[in-house]
Design a protein around this motif. Sequence first.
Motif, PDB file in Angstrom:
ATOM      1  N   ASN A 298       9.464  -0.051  -7.907  1.00 20.92           N
ATOM      2  CA  ASN A 298      10.046  -0.839  -6.826  1.00 20.92           C
ATOM      3  C   ASN A 298       9.907  -2.325  -7.138  1.00 20.92           C
ATOM      4  O   ASN A 298       8.857  -2.778  -7.606  1.00 20.92           O
ATOM      5  N   ASP A 318       5.064   4.090  -2.370  1.00 12.39           N
ATOM      6  CA  ASP A 318       5.932   5.215  -2.018  1.00 12.39           C
ATOM      7  C   ASP A 318       5.149   6.419  -1.480  1.00 12.39           C
ATOM      8  O   ASP A 318       5.576   7.068  -0.521  1.00 12.39           O
ATOM      9  N   ASP A 327       9.689   3.330   3.253  1.00 10.53           N
ATOM     10  CA  ASP A 327       9.808   3.215   1.802  1.00 10.53           C
ATOM     11  C   ASP A 327       8.789   2.224   1.261  1.00 10.53           C
ATOM     12  O   ASP A 327       8.355   1.299   1.964  1.00 10.53           O
ATOM     13  N   ASN A 329       7.415  -0.973  -0.720  1.00 13.93           N
ATOM     14  CA  ASN A 329       7.978  -2.326  -0.794  1.00 13.93           C
ATOM     15  C   ASN A 329       7.379  -3.145  -1.933  1.00 13.93           C
ATOM     16  O   ASN A 329       7.111  -4.332  -1.800  1.00 13.93           O
TER      17      ASN A 329
END
Length: 465
Positions: A298, A318, A327, A329
């Motif tokens: 991510n 996650d 979700d 970040n």
Amino acid sequence: MISKKTAIEVLNVLLETGADYAEIYEEHSDFYSVSVENNQVETSSSKYLNGAGLRILKENRCIYGHTNDLTKNGLLKLASSLNKSFNGERVMSVDALSKIRYKNRNTIDKSYNNIPREEKIRLIKLGTNGIANRNDPRIVRYIGGFANVRTNVTVFNSKGKYFNRIQEFGRMSFMVIAAKEGGYETAFEGPGCQEGIEFFSEEKIKQWANKAMDTALLMLEAKECPSGKMSVVIGNGWGGVLFHEACGHPLEADSVARGLSCFTGKKGEKIASDIVTAVDDSTIPHAWGSLDIDDEGNLGEKRVLIKDGILTKYMIDDFNGRRMNEDGNGSSRRQNYRYCPTSRMSNTYIANGKSTKEEIIAATKLGLYAVAFKGGSVNPSTGEFNFGCSEAYIIRDGKICEPVKGATLIGKGNEILKQIDMVGNDLELGQGMCGASSGSIRVNVGQPTIRLKEILVGGRGGELK
């Protein structure tokens, strides 16, 4: 290096027994450090770290293992061992891997590995020479050091994605111990970055060494700190470690998702005074705690955790996001391949306010000015903390007066946020290492000068007068 073909085969073995996510974390890192003690003894060391960590998830279950055998057979053997933790049928497979593209904000022109040992020692001695030239008999030991690390990480996952991340860090440190009959004091300065050797200019090196020396000598002669509830002004920069420990850790999903945080379920609620905005930003170019892409793939973000006193966001990876129905970040981090990743801070700070440091001090009739902190402890589930001050002064009639030692701040993270009644405009960041379940990682802590209206201060100096 693990090929994409091998990675696909290993991922599919990991997924054989019903895992709904699989991941390979490959790492190649080299470390170097050199130090100078009492301006005479020079020592250096280097080490290399090569290995891979494999992780599989199934709903809210996580299985992790690691190996330094990066052959295909070694990886498949570990994968077969891990997948036995689940007992089900395959629910997904990986056929191909595509590369994740991201912006690299932290490149440097010349690797530290190409800087000769002699040059690093020369830079260290720019600082230690000043300590030696002071020739103060109270200074019994001083150590200057320089350390650098280069990490090369590749991550493959069952989403059909992979990425490669190369980072390079440099850090200079000065530790000074001053002693006299009846006691001793230690002071430390340790700036670091993801920049080239030019960050460590001669002028800054001398300032860092002198600061460590002056602080050790000053605190050696300080009186014991008074105790009781009082106003406390906390200095900018490294003073932010209090927010990091007492409030930052309870905002990480690792604690929040399991209901072990005093801030669980508080999103959207007022948890701090109106003048408090707090941020965790992994996108600051070349900063010590920055991460362009996290360990789950991510992208790094500027996460505004608290906005005008309202809790707006947690730091989420996650896996823990599954429990939170959110979700990730960009907050998933680990020390190295031997650790399973989880949500961690990066560059965490209280944002600038409107007051100047001088205005905050002048507005404080009687209290403590805490400039820097040393060891302490915090319980994320309750927010209870205690932190010792390594440099502190008494404030009387709006002026900084005599230094004091032995000061300890005692309170709860979810309470001190509401006690902040003045926030300065002099934000600075300080570099450190943060330990938690996924190991010791590089972080920046920071804040402008702030004032706590009232907090309990522990000390052996009697009542504040």
